[in-house]
Design a protein around this motif. Structure first.
Motif, PDB file in Angstrom:
ATOM      1  N   ARG A  59       0.828  -1.207   0.000  1.00 56.26           N
ATOM      2  CA  ARG A  59       0.000   0.000   0.000  1.00 56.26           C
ATOM      3  C   ARG A  59       0.861   1.255   0.000  1.00 56.26           C
ATOM      4  NH1 ARG A  59      -2.689  -1.247   4.765  1.00 56.26           N
ATOM      5  NH2 ARG A  59      -3.183  -3.377   4.366  1.00 56.26           N
ATOM      6  N   ARG A 114       3.685   1.869  -4.353  1.00 55.71           N
ATOM      7  CA  ARG A 114       2.825   1.393  -5.436  1.00 55.71           C
ATOM      8  C   ARG A 114       3.589   1.176  -6.739  1.00 55.71           C
ATOM      9  NH1 ARG A 114      -2.608   1.434  -4.023  1.00 55.71           N
ATOM     10  NH2 ARG A 114      -2.969   2.551  -2.088  1.00 55.71           N
ATOM     11  N   TRP A 174       4.724  -1.463  -7.819  1.00 58.99           N
ATOM     12  CA  TRP A 174       4.354  -2.770  -8.352  1.00 58.99           C
ATOM     13  C   TRP A 174       3.066  -2.705  -9.167  1.00 58.99           C
ATOM     14  CZ3 TRP A 174      -0.446  -4.494  -6.973  1.00 58.99           C
ATOM     15  CH2 TRP A 174      -1.045  -3.842  -5.891  1.00 58.99           C
ATOM     16  N   LEU A 175       2.284  -1.645  -9.037  1.00 57.77           N
ATOM     17  CA  LEU A 175       0.960  -1.590  -9.625  1.00 57.77           C
ATOM     18  C   LEU A 175       0.990  -1.595 -11.153  1.00 57.77           C
ATOM     19  CD1 LEU A 175      -2.004  -1.475  -8.911  1.00 57.77           C
ATOM     20  CD2 LEU A 175      -1.856   1.008  -8.856  1.00 57.77           C
ATOM     21  N   ALA A 177      -0.675  -4.470 -13.518  1.00 53.25           N
ATOM     22  CA  ALA A 177      -1.812  -4.091 -14.361  1.00 53.25           C
ATOM     23  C   ALA A 177      -1.538  -4.406 -15.825  1.00 53.25           C
ATOM     24  CB  ALA A 177      -2.125  -2.614 -14.171  1.00 53.25           C
TER      25      ALA A 177
END
Length: 193
Positions: free
Chosen positions: A136, A139, A141-142, A146
């Motif tokens: 959290r 980020r 890694w987002l 995706a």
């Protein structure tokens, strides 16, 4: 399913390590405090350097090099001398994620002449495994996750369309009672000479 496996499949853990590991040197200037100098390759100027006591998961000190510099000095005061063995590493931000080097060789700080680090414990070899809290907070890694999921969904949809098209052609031929169409051979008349 384990979170580490999902991140590995998605490519989020495929961040390359910086190479080579830093060089760690122990020195003392004119009877002053002991210092550990940590050097990275010249191409990694401005990196952040971390000094770890052997076996520790958290750095005892963390220092960012000045812009244009690829070396820092860690001063060992009384609290830092509680450990006798240290390792350092550097890390650099590549625009989307932090990349970390491997650890340097052990640096032994010992006045008794004993040259070993006892007991031999393994120093951390990389960042700790991600937890829900760290995911959290960081980020980075987002985007890789995706993009990987989007590519996977598109590949599955393309495969489903191909299978559906082939199946509907075969089904159309069976419904009419005729075999699927083939390529008819026609010949053109030969011109006379």
């Amino acid at each position: 399913m384990r979170l580490e496996f999902l991140l590995f499949v998605a490519g989020a853990m495929a961040v390359p390590r910086l190479s080579p590991p830093p060089l760690g040197l122990l020195f003392q200037e004119d009877g002053g405090s002991l210092k550990i100098s940590c050097l990275a390759p010249q191409s990694y100027t401005g990196s952040t350097f971390e000094l770890f006591a052997t076996g520790a998961d958290v750095p005892t000190q963390s220092v960012s090099a000045n812009p244009g510099q690829h070396k820092v000095d860690f001063t060992l005061d009384g609290t830092a001398l509680a450990s006798r063995c240290y390792r350092c590493r550097y890390r650099s931000y590549n625009g989307s994620a932090w990349q970390m080097s491997a650890f340097s060789m052990e640096i032994v700080v010992n006045a008794s002449g004993d040259t070993g680090c006892h007991p031999p414990t393994a120093a951390p070899t990389g960042p700790p495994l991600p937890t829900s809290t760290t995911l959290r907070q960081d980020r980075s890694w987002l985007l890789p996750v995706a993009v990987s999921v989007a590519v996977l969904v598109l590949l599955l949809l393309a495969a489903a369309v191909v299978v559906a098209c082939r199946g509907s052609r075969r089904l159309a031929g069976w419904k009419r009672g005729t075999p699927p169409p083939s390529f008819p051979m026609t010949t053109a008349p030969m011109p006379s000479v």
